[in-house]
Motif scaffolding. Structure first.
Motif, mmCIF file in Angstrom:
data_model
loop_
_atom_site.group_PDB
_atom_site.id
_atom_site.type_symbol
_atom_site.label_atom_id
_atom_site.label_comp_id
_atom_site.label_asym_id
_atom_site.label_seq_id
_atom_site.Cartn_x
_atom_site.Cartn_y
_atom_site.Cartn_z
ATOM 1 N N ARG A 76 -19.518 -20.442 -16.273
ATOM 2 C CA ARG A 76 -19.028 -20.278 -14.906
ATOM 3 C C ARG A 76 -17.499 -20.298 -14.885
ATOM 4 N NH1 ARG A 76 -17.006 -24.837 -12.619
ATOM 5 N NH2 ARG A 76 -17.710 -26.877 -13.382
ATOM 6 N N PRO A 77 -16.873 -19.711 -13.875
ATOM 7 C CA PRO A 77 -15.412 -19.676 -13.783
ATOM 8 C C PRO A 77 -14.797 -21.073 -13.760
ATOM 9 C CG PRO A 77 -16.392 -18.105 -12.247
ATOM 10 C CD PRO A 77 -17.516 -18.926 -12.800
ATOM 11 N N GLY A 78 -13.720 -21.223 -14.520
ATOM 12 C CA GLY A 78 -12.947 -22.454 -14.511
ATOM 13 C C GLY A 78 -13.596 -23.652 -15.161
ATOM 14 N N ALA A 79 -14.542 -23.448 -16.068
ATOM 15 C CA ALA A 79 -15.306 -24.575 -16.613
ATOM 16 C C ALA A 79 -14.868 -25.016 -18.002
ATOM 17 C CB ALA A 79 -16.792 -24.229 -16.646
ATOM 18 N N ALA A 80 -14.483 -24.097 -18.869
ATOM 19 C CA ALA A 80 -14.266 -24.418 -20.285
ATOM 20 C C ALA A 80 -12.845 -24.886 -20.564
ATOM 21 C CB ALA A 80 -14.587 -23.215 -21.155
ATOM 22 N N ARG A 81 -12.747 -25.841 -21.461
ATOM 23 C CA ARG A 81 -11.445 -26.340 -21.899
ATOM 24 C C ARG A 81 -10.789 -25.360 -22.862
ATOM 25 N NH1 ARG A 81 -10.276 -32.268 -24.665
ATOM 26 N NH2 ARG A 81 -8.169 -31.811 -25.428
ATOM 27 N N GLY A 82 -11.575 -24.727 -23.693
ATOM 28 C CA GLY A 82 -11.059 -23.776 -24.661
ATOM 29 C C GLY A 82 -12.163 -22.874 -25.172
ATOM 30 N N SER A 101 -13.940 -11.975 -19.269
ATOM 31 C CA SER A 101 -14.853 -12.973 -18.720
ATOM 32 C C SER A 101 -14.601 -14.336 -19.358
ATOM 33 C CB SER A 101 -16.313 -12.552 -18.911
ATOM 34 O OG SER A 101 -16.633 -12.408 -20.287
ATOM 35 N N ALA A 102 -14.170 -14.351 -20.618
ATOM 36 C CA ALA A 102 -13.803 -15.606 -21.263
ATOM 37 C C ALA A 102 -12.587 -16.217 -20.575
ATOM 38 C CB ALA A 102 -13.516 -15.383 -22.743
ATOM 39 N N ALA A 103 -11.618 -15.392 -20.215
ATOM 40 C CA ALA A 103 -10.432 -15.888 -19.516
ATOM 41 C C ALA A 103 -10.806 -16.488 -18.166
ATOM 42 C CB ALA A 103 -9.412 -14.759 -19.339
ATOM 43 N N ARG A 104 -11.729 -15.855 -17.455
ATOM 44 C CA ARG A 104 -12.168 -16.392 -16.164
ATOM 45 C C ARG A 104 -12.888 -17.728 -16.326
ATOM 46 N NH1 ARG A 104 -13.182 -10.862 -15.255
ATOM 47 N NH2 ARG A 104 -15.360 -11.069 -15.917
ATOM 48 N N ALA A 105 -13.531 -17.926 -17.472
ATOM 49 C CA ALA A 105 -14.286 -19.156 -17.709
ATOM 50 C C ALA A 105 -13.396 -20.343 -18.036
ATOM 51 C CB ALA A 105 -15.291 -18.936 -18.838
ATOM 52 N N LEU A 106 -12.111 -20.106 -18.316
ATOM 53 C CA LEU A 106 -11.197 -21.187 -18.674
ATOM 54 C C LEU A 106 -10.752 -21.969 -17.448
ATOM 55 C CD1 LEU A 106 -8.716 -19.591 -21.225
ATOM 56 C CD2 LEU A 106 -10.515 -21.255 -21.731
ATOM 57 N N ARG A 107 -10.591 -23.267 -17.620
ATOM 58 C CA ARG A 107 -9.965 -24.071 -16.583
ATOM 59 C C ARG A 107 -8.450 -23.925 -16.699
ATOM 60 N NH1 ARG A 107 -11.263 -30.122 -19.033
ATOM 61 N NH2 ARG A 107 -9.443 -30.303 -20.408
ATOM 62 N N GLY A 162 -6.355 -24.246 -19.883
ATOM 63 C CA GLY A 162 -7.271 -24.039 -20.990
ATOM 64 C C GLY A 162 -6.741 -22.965 -21.925
ATOM 65 N N ARG A 163 -7.251 -22.960 -23.158
ATOM 66 C CA ARG A 163 -6.746 -22.014 -24.155
ATOM 67 C C ARG A 163 -7.831 -21.059 -24.628
ATOM 68 N NH1 ARG A 163 -2.333 -24.640 -28.303
ATOM 69 N NH2 ARG A 163 -0.895 -25.482 -26.734
ATOM 70 N N LEU A 164 -7.408 -19.835 -24.910
ATOM 71 C CA LEU A 164 -8.297 -18.808 -25.432
ATOM 72 C C LEU A 164 -7.722 -18.258 -26.720
ATOM 73 C CD1 LEU A 164 -10.721 -16.860 -25.144
ATOM 74 C CD2 LEU A 164 -9.247 -15.385 -23.770
ATOM 75 N N VAL A 165 -8.559 -18.165 -27.749
ATOM 76 C CA VAL A 165 -8.201 -17.550 -29.022
ATOM 77 C C VAL A 165 -9.034 -16.283 -29.168
ATOM 78 C CG1 VAL A 165 -8.124 -17.812 -31.530
ATOM 79 C CG2 VAL A 165 -7.665 -19.781 -30.057
ATOM 80 N N ALA A 166 -8.391 -15.178 -29.526
ATOM 81 C CA ALA A 166 -9.095 -13.905 -29.673
ATOM 82 C C ALA A 166 -8.432 -13.073 -30.760
ATOM 83 C CB ALA A 166 -9.097 -13.135 -28.347
ATOM 84 N N PRO A 167 -9.163 -12.096 -31.324
ATOM 85 C CA PRO A 167 -8.565 -11.224 -32.354
ATOM 86 C C PRO A 167 -7.357 -10.476 -31.803
ATOM 87 C CG PRO A 167 -10.955 -11.001 -32.307
ATOM 88 C CD PRO A 167 -10.588 -11.804 -31.100
ATOM 89 N N TRP A 174 -4.551 -14.090 -31.578
ATOM 90 C CA TRP A 174 -3.555 -14.630 -30.661
ATOM 91 C C TRP A 174 -4.178 -15.795 -29.903
ATOM 92 C CZ3 TRP A 174 -5.757 -14.398 -25.962
ATOM 93 C CH2 TRP A 174 -6.461 -13.262 -25.556
ATOM 94 N N VAL A 175 -3.323 -16.688 -29.409
ATOM 95 C CA VAL A 175 -3.770 -17.803 -28.587
ATOM 96 C C VAL A 175 -2.968 -17.772 -27.301
ATOM 97 C CG1 VAL A 175 -2.188 -19.398 -29.756
ATOM 98 C CG2 VAL A 175 -4.105 -20.308 -28.451
ATOM 99 N N ALA A 176 -3.665 -17.975 -26.194
ATOM 100 C CA ALA A 176 -3.024 -17.916 -24.882
ATOM 101 C C ALA A 176 -3.568 -19.029 -24.001
ATOM 102 C CB ALA A 176 -3.257 -16.554 -24.233
ATOM 103 N N THR A 177 -2.855 -19.336 -22.936
ATOM 104 C CA THR A 177 -3.256 -20.395 -22.022
ATOM 105 C C THR A 177 -3.418 -19.839 -20.612
ATOM 106 O OG1 THR A 177 -2.721 -22.635 -21.237
ATOM 107 C CG2 THR A 177 -0.889 -21.097 -21.463
ATOM 108 N N LYS A 178 -4.278 -20.491 -19.842
ATOM 109 C CA LYS A 178 -4.517 -20.068 -18.454
ATOM 110 C C LYS A 178 -3.305 -20.426 -17.618
ATOM 111 C CE LYS A 178 -7.712 -18.433 -15.552
ATOM 112 N NZ LYS A 178 -8.986 -19.143 -15.396
ATOM 113 N N ARG A 179 -2.775 -19.438 -16.924
ATOM 114 C CA ARG A 179 -1.603 -19.670 -16.102
ATOM 115 C C ARG A 179 -1.932 -20.561 -14.909
ATOM 116 N NH1 ARG A 179 0.695 -13.467 -15.706
ATOM 117 N NH2 ARG A 179 1.643 -13.354 -17.788
ATOM 118 N N VAL A 180 -0.910 -21.276 -14.428
ATOM 119 C CA VAL A 180 -1.071 -22.106 -13.233
ATOM 120 C C VAL A 180 -1.114 -21.198 -12.016
ATOM 121 C CG1 VAL A 180 -0.082 -23.952 -11.838
ATOM 122 C CG2 VAL A 180 0.166 -23.988 -14.324
ATOM 123 N N GLU A 181 -2.125 -21.380 -11.191
ATOM 124 C CA GLU A 181 -2.232 -20.590 -9.973
ATOM 125 C C GLU A 181 -1.190 -21.075 -8.978
ATOM 126 O OE1 GLU A 181 -6.156 -20.840 -8.513
ATOM 127 O OE2 GLU A 181 -7.038 -19.708 -10.173
#
Length: 214
Positions: A145-151, A164-170, A173-178, A197-204
């Protein structure tokens, strides 16, 4: 499947987000060993057998192979260290998602990091659900669900679902992808190497509100 993770899951079919409803038939502590997840929106049913949720079926009838014991109880310590660093697992709390080949880090990561649940999607190694590791099978999609995962860490198979992985981050939160995966607009890149690459969810932020002078 750790029962408290159920509230963070969503039906992978394309419709508005709704909570999944769990029907449990067998528990082991706080883990669901056998049961069913149902979607109130589309009536899909996803079976849980041997602690593994199968999001590839919709009617709960497709058999799931029996779980296998860990091929290597230690897992891959070097990969676990990489995951812990990339996803900034320096404090307890929340859960992370390891998709595909990142699953090789799961056993060693549980020994390395305390208080963080691990949800593995489409494991490429023999894992058993329980003791901080939950397992799910999908068609490659990210049923969170949106905003649920820490990483979240995605391999190449799961990279098409990077948005969709980015939407699932709180938040934060951080996302790692090829490196071939496009960076979602709501993420801020932190670093990259020759593989990922590794990226973080921006502050709304909200629009500025003009102040009225008295």
């Amino acid at each position: 499947m750790f029962i408290e993770l159920v509230e963070s899951l969503r039906c992978p079919r394309p419709h508005e987000f709704t909570w999944l409803v769990a029907s449990t038939l067998e528990m082991a502590g706080r883990d669901i060993r056998r049961g069913l997840l149902g979607c109130p929106s589309c009536s899909a049913r996803y079976p849980i057998r041997d602690g593994v949720v199968d999001f590839q079926t919709r009617d709960g009838t497709t058999p799931i192979p029996d779980s296998m014991p860990l091929a290597d109880a230690a897992g891959d310590p070097e990969l676990a260290m990489r995951v812990a660093a990339l996803l900034d697992l320096t404090s307890p709390g929340g859960f992370i998602v390891l998709a595909g080949t990142w699953s090789e880090a799961a056993p060693a990561l549980r020994a390395l990091v305390d208080g963080v649940e691990v949800l593995v999607l489409n494991t490429t190694v023999a894992l058993v659900s329980g003791k901080g590791i939950s397992l799910a099978r999908t068609d490659g999609s990210i049923p969170i669900r949106p905003g649920a995962a820490r990483g979240i860490a995605l391999d190449e198979r799961h990279a098409p679902h990077v948005n969709s992985a980015a939407r699932a981050l709180r938040q934060f939160g951080r996302l790692v992808a090829p490196i071939a995966a496009s960076l979602p607009s709501d993420l801020e890149e932190l670093a990259r190497d020759g593989r990922d690459w590794v990226a973080t969810k921006r502050v709304e932020t909200s629009d500025a509100v003009p102040l009225r002078r008295g």
